[in-house]
Design an enzyme around this catalytic site. Structure first.
Site: not given
Ligand code: FAD
Length: 290
Positions: A15, A17, A49, A51, A77, A109, A152, A168, A215, A219, A269
């Site tokens: 896949s 991205e 998606y 910011a 996303h 983020d 993370h 999650k 880059q 990253f 991916h």
């Molecule tokens: C495959 C992939 C695609 C991505 N695509 C995008 C995109 O399109 N757009 C974009 O802006 N970003 C994208 N990102 C980046 C992502 O948004 C960031 O890494 C962001 O900081 C965390 O997102 P998450 O969904 O993993 O968050 P979460 O799963 O919510 O986790 C975030 C942090 O919070 C902690 N946490 C989770 N739940 C809890 C809880 N209940 N209590 C306390 N702590 C908790 C986790 O341990 C982690 O440290 C992508 C990342 C990946 C790996």
């Protein structure tokens, strides 16, 4: 087609991205890139998606056009950043009405320079809450999420991160895609720990072919991925020779993918960064061997 049906260790899918360009010309160029990759028969493609701002609209537009014009399964996303529940519900409705069946659910983020993530008023603080919301609203999407073999960047420990990932997944994820990594040992160790923690959805490795030295530095600073010492030294030697750097990046990613496939991953991916040549070379080499 729901992506969960494409993720199968006995017939793993590739896949790709993409991120939404800022201009109409950029969007047309990207659609050309997608067409160039179409002969590689991707299991699906996904569009990130942003910011905020106009590219968010383009994510929805691109996913719809890719699905409609190329017939390739497309995934949108979606992040919690800057949206309340009503806005998220409206966006999800638009995706469902456009026939999009797959959504990668993310928290997003914190804004650059900001300290820590703050939930939008009436919105969500964690991706797991958005996953739960989508399931409660009964949209019927196939849902993916993000995971982090090296942990993370904000987490206090890999164990805590895994506990949060389990929460999650339990909220309703069908699969997860990993953050990029350059050393497969991180992935295999993570999969083992995830299984021990009771996470049983497919864990798709995310691979980024290195094509640009600066880059890569940006990253890895952002996401905390480790570049193995030997690779770092090799990259340093060719950092100002674009062709040699790309060859090294392609060779490294190809070897990574060969090992991942040999050990039974459900798919791979590719973070394409909207460029097709490196990904085409890698997938071409992998297909030639299979
Ligand atoms: C495959 C992939 C695609 C991505 N695509 C995008 C995109 O399109 N757009 C974009 O802006 N970003 C994208 N990102 C980046 C992502 O948004 C960031 O890494 C962001 O900081 C965390 O997102 P998450 O969904 O993993 O968050 P979460 O799963 O919510 O986790 C975030 C942090 O919070 C902690 N946490 C989770 N739940 C809890 C809880 N209940 N209590 C306390 N702590 C908790 C986790 O341990 C982690 O440290 C992508 C990342 C990946 C790996």
């Amino acid at each position: 087609m729901k992506i969960r049906y494409r993720l199968n260790p006995s017939n793993p899918c590739f896949s790709f991205e993409f991120y939404p360009p800022k201009t109409d010309e950029g969007t047309e160029a990207l659609l050309k890139t997608v067409e160039e990759l179409a002969p590689l028969a991707p299991g699906f493609v996904s569009v990130t998606y942003g910011a905020g701002g106009s590219t968010r609209e383009r994510t929805l537009d691109l996913v719809t056009r890719i699905k409609r014009d190329t017939g390739i399964t497309a995934m949108a996303h979606l992040t919690c950043v800057g949206h309340d529940r009503d806005e998220l519900r409206a966006l999800l409705r638009r995706l469902a009405e456009a026939g999009v069946e797959n959504v990668l659910v993310l928290r997003g983020d914190p804004p650059t320079g900001g300290s820590g993530f703050v939930a939008h008023e009436g919105g969500f603080a964690y991706a797991s809450e958005l996953v739960q919301f989508i399931r409660d609203e009964d949209f019927g999407f196939c849902l993916g999420g993000a995971c982090y073999p090296e942990g993370h960047v904000e987490t206090v420990s890999r164990e805590t991160d895994l506990t949060n990932l389990k929460r999650k997944v339990d909220a309703g994820l069908d699969f997860v895609i990993t953050q990029l990594f350059f050393d497969n040992a991180f992935y295999f160790d993570f999969v083992e720990r995830a299984h021990r923690a009771g996470i049983n959805v497919p864990i798709v490795p995310g691979i980024m072919p290195i094509t640009n030295y600066e880059q890569l530095q940006r990253f890895t600073r952002m996401c905390g991925a480790t570049v193995p010492m030997r690779l770092a030294l090799q990259l340093e030697r060719v950092r100002d020779q674009p062709e040699a750097l790309m060859q090294l990046g392609v060779a490294h990613a190809t070897v990574q993918c060969m090992e991942l496939l040999a050990r039974g991953v459900p798919g791979i991916h590719f973070y394409t960064l909207n460029k097709s040549p490196a990904t085409r070379m890698i997938v071409g080499a992998l297909r030639a061997r299979s």
